[in-house]
Design a protein around this motif. Structure first.
Motif, PDB file in Angstrom:
ATOM      1  N   THR A  44      -2.562   6.146  -3.146  1.00 42.59           N
ATOM      2  CA  THR A  44      -3.920   6.512  -2.764  1.00 42.59           C
ATOM      3  C   THR A  44      -3.865   7.443  -1.560  1.00 42.59           C
ATOM      4  O   THR A  44      -3.041   7.253  -0.653  1.00 42.59           O
ATOM      5  CB  THR A  44      -4.765   5.269  -2.425  1.00 42.59           C
ATOM      6  OG1 THR A  44      -6.058   5.681  -1.973  1.00 42.59           O
ATOM      7  CG2 THR A  44      -4.107   4.434  -1.336  1.00 42.59           C
ATOM      8  N   GLU A  45      -4.704   8.454  -1.577  1.00 38.35           N
ATOM      9  CA  GLU A  45      -4.729   9.397  -0.457  1.00 38.35           C
ATOM     10  C   GLU A  45      -5.446   8.791   0.742  1.00 38.35           C
ATOM     11  O   GLU A  45      -5.039   8.982   1.886  1.00 38.35           O
ATOM     12  CB  GLU A  45      -5.410  10.695  -0.884  1.00 38.35           C
ATOM     13  CG  GLU A  45      -5.348  11.782   0.182  1.00 38.35           C
ATOM     14  CD  GLU A  45      -5.884  13.113  -0.324  1.00 38.35           C
ATOM     15  OE1 GLU A  45      -5.998  14.042   0.500  1.00 38.35           O
ATOM     16  OE2 GLU A  45      -6.183  13.219  -1.527  1.00 38.35           O
ATOM     17  N   GLU A  54       0.859  -1.186   0.000  1.00 36.11           N
ATOM     18  CA  GLU A  54       0.000   0.000   0.000  1.00 36.11           C
ATOM     19  C   GLU A  54       0.892   1.231   0.000  1.00 36.11           C
ATOM     20  O   GLU A  54       1.892   1.281   0.725  1.00 36.11           O
ATOM     21  CB  GLU A  54      -0.926   0.006   1.217  1.00 36.11           C
ATOM     22  CG  GLU A  54      -1.944   1.137   1.201  1.00 36.11           C
ATOM     23  CD  GLU A  54      -3.002   0.996   2.286  1.00 36.11           C
ATOM     24  OE1 GLU A  54      -3.778   1.954   2.483  1.00 36.11           O
ATOM     25  OE2 GLU A  54      -3.058  -0.070   2.940  1.00 36.11           O
ATOM     26  N   ASP A  80      -0.338   3.334  -8.004  1.00 35.58           N
ATOM     27  CA  ASP A  80      -0.904   2.646  -6.837  1.00 35.58           C
ATOM     28  C   ASP A  80      -1.119   3.592  -5.666  1.00 35.58           C
ATOM     29  O   ASP A  80      -1.751   3.222  -4.672  1.00 35.58           O
ATOM     30  CB  ASP A  80       0.012   1.498  -6.393  1.00 35.58           C
ATOM     31  CG  ASP A  80       0.028   0.351  -7.385  1.00 35.58           C
ATOM     32  OD1 ASP A  80      -0.956   0.208  -8.135  1.00 35.58           O
ATOM     33  OD2 ASP A  80       1.025  -0.399  -7.413  1.00 35.58           O
ATOM     34  N   SER A  82       0.913   5.499   0.222  1.00 34.41           N
ATOM     35  CA  SER A  82       0.174   6.723   0.518  1.00 34.41           C
ATOM     36  C   SER A  82       1.143   7.771   1.055  1.00 34.41           C
ATOM     37  O   SER A  82       2.360   7.660   0.873  1.00 34.41           O
ATOM     38  CB  SER A  82      -0.953   6.443   1.516  1.00 34.41           C
ATOM     39  OG  SER A  82      -1.804   7.574   1.634  1.00 34.41           O
TER      40      SER A  82
END
Length: 540
Positions: free
Chosen positions: A473-474, A151, A471, A153
């Protein structure tokens, strides 16, 4: 609390980090980083060492010798000094390689310090063990022993960097069908007489014994001035006999741990079960004082036992004279894992609730290597894992020992990443220039590679996963927010140079903003603040 750096040093560190980074783009991989060298971790600006400061600051009224009087004893706890990982330039070091780690001892040991109102020794805090204490919702492997989850961010403690989470999830083995050969190796020396030591050990092993079956075997070895075999090859379905033997133990004498280790491995090999789970479980405060007792001597001894097919679990107990450095060395060099038991509840978690992960290995010698694409990443910093770093060439060397992952266990890793729009290429990306020209690789930020061996194998398997700039994402998942919260609190306790201005209250605020479901961590942070050590002024 004594300041660890002066305000001027703090300002210089922050300035250096700010100069090293430039503004990043949110939607893409961001703008460049033009620093000429990687930032090195600061060191404590004190005349006393970290351990000396810890003992000094935990002195009770009336003590003047720099050691803490704790329940009539003295604080002689030992921790290896850790220097935080710094930033690395991708142009200089495009690969980051380390051994996996599923240990959780640091978190529960520090929890004990906070609950007892002690000042926390920064060197007792290993960030990865704070992160890995908690469970995450990762996808299980469709095949093989391990899956890779990622992930990407924003970094909550550094607005000029991104943060990448890598989560490894091990498969859950059918452990009920696997016979177990266990040797309980128990320290019964005089230092183990306190209630949080031998009495807690007896309760912990009794709970484990009550969850064994007829195909399992249990032996008990104790050591003090010398070693003794209390029980040998007892059937697991005879829990009353095992518990009775445990309850017969009493503490007294000096501590000849090396002799006990030798005897325990001899028994484990004598009752060795082919295709089964063969393991020595050591329970001690680590305060060895007879025979081989130094960290180096114990490491040499346990390394010789590593190829026997017998695994090692190390359980730490007690306070005041706790030797974390020795116990971690034993676990790291003995195909083992390491937990600290601060309560009956923790004993149940480690030896009953999560018994399969603690006792059954599904992936041994597991290593991680990240290759960063210099087109899109300028610099990076591995959060934690300071004493798990490997040389890049070790990744493909199947003779190199590394961490083991148990059934259903997880390994969670965080990287701070400084994006870049440069055009340099190297390794995978350099070898694929034609693909890069067609943008097949230009959107890649990095590749995560993992090597591991099946428990009985000598050759490793390789799995990998690419992470794309797209990929990003906020909005973050519970996995991401929970891991960040644990890492942030660890950095607060370590007085990290890489999270300047971060406070315990700031961690709580982040958890509330992201609805982090972690009452355990909430309660510990609040306890820390109630102790009077949670204000920013006490850090610097």
């Amino acid at each position: 609390m004594k300041k660890t750096t002066s305000n001027s040093i703090k300002r210089n560190l922050i300035t250096a980090l700010s100069l090293m980074m430039t503004a990043t783009m949110l939607a893409s991989c961001g703008s460049g980083y033009d620093g000429s060298e990687s930032r090195k971790s600061g060191s404590y600006n004190n005349e006393r060492t970290t351990a000396e400061n810890y003992r000094y600051n935990n002195v009770t009224a009336g003590d003047t010798d720099g050691t803490a009087n704790i329940g009539g004893g003295y604080n002689t706890e030992e921790y290896n000094h850790l220097t935080e990982n710094g930033y690395k330039l991708v142009s200089d070091e495009p690969l980051s390689t380390f051994s996996t780690d599923v240990d959780t001892a640091s978190y529960t040991n520090v929890r004990r310090m906070i609950n007892d109102g002690w000042e926390v020794d920064p060197d007792a805090v290993r960030t990865e063990e704070f992160i890995n204490y908690f469970k995450y919702d990762y996808e299980k492997p469709a095949e093989g022993a391990v899956s890779i989850n990622t992930e990407l961010s924003d970094c909550p403690w550094n607005s000029e960097a991104k943060l990448m989470l890598v989560g490894l999830q091990a498969r859950e083995a059918k452990v009920k069908d696997v016979p177990t050969n266990l040797v309980f190796l128990i320290d019964v020396s005089g230092s183990m007489e306190d209630e949080d030591k031998l009495p807690l050990v007896q309760q912990a092993f009794s709970m484990l014994a009550e969850n064994l079956g007829a195909d399992d075997r249990v032996s008990i070895v104790t050591y003090a001035g010398s070693d003794s075999v209390v029980l040998e090859g007892e059937s697991g379905d005879n829990s009353e006999e095992i518990v009775s033997a445990l309850n017969s133990l009493s503490a007294g004498g000096s501590t000849a741990g090396a002799a006990g280790i030798t005897t325990a491995y001899k028994l484990a090999e004598e009752y060795f079960i082919e295709g089964g789970n063969n393991r020595v479980i050591l329970a001690t405060d680590g305060d060895l004082n007879v025979g081989l007792s130094s960290e180096e001597e114990l490491t040499d001894l346990i390394s010789q036992k590593r190829d026997s097919g017998v695994y090692l679990s190390v359980l730490g107990f007690g306070s005041g004279n706790y030797k974390d450095n020795r116990l971690e060395a034993l676990a790291d060099n003995g195909n083992g894992n390491y937990a600290y038991i601060d309560s009956v509840d923790e004993a149940k978690r480690v030896l009953v609730t999560e018994m399969s992960g603690t006792l059954f290995t599904v992936a041994k010698d597991a290593k991680v290597q990240i290759e960063f694409n210099p087109e899109n990443v300028s610099a990076y910093r591995l959060v934690g894992y300071e004493n798990r770093l490997l040389n890049d060439e070790d990744f493909e060397d199947d003779t190199k020992d590394a961490g083991d992952i148990g059934s259903g266990q997880q390994v969670t890793v965080l990287y701070e990443i400084v994006p870049n729009n440069g055009n340099e290429k190297s390794l995978k990306y350099q070898d694929n220039e034609s693909k890069a020209e067609t943008n097949e690789l230009s959107g890649e930020m990095l590749t995560v590679s993992v090597r591991y061996k099946d428990p009985e194998a000598s050759e490793s398997k390789l799995i990998d996963k690419s992470v794309m700039c797209s990929d990003y994402t906020e909005a973050v998942s519970q996995n991401f927010a929970k891991a960040c919260s644990a890492a942030e609190f660890a950095m607060v306790l370590r007085k990290s140079d890489y999270a300047s201005g971060l406070t315990a209250q700031g961690v709580v605020d982040y958890m509330e903003q992201n609805n982090v479901d972690n009452s355990e961590l909430f309660e510990l942070i609040y306890k820390y603040m109630q102790n009077g050590t949670g204000s920013e002024a006490s850090y610097w």
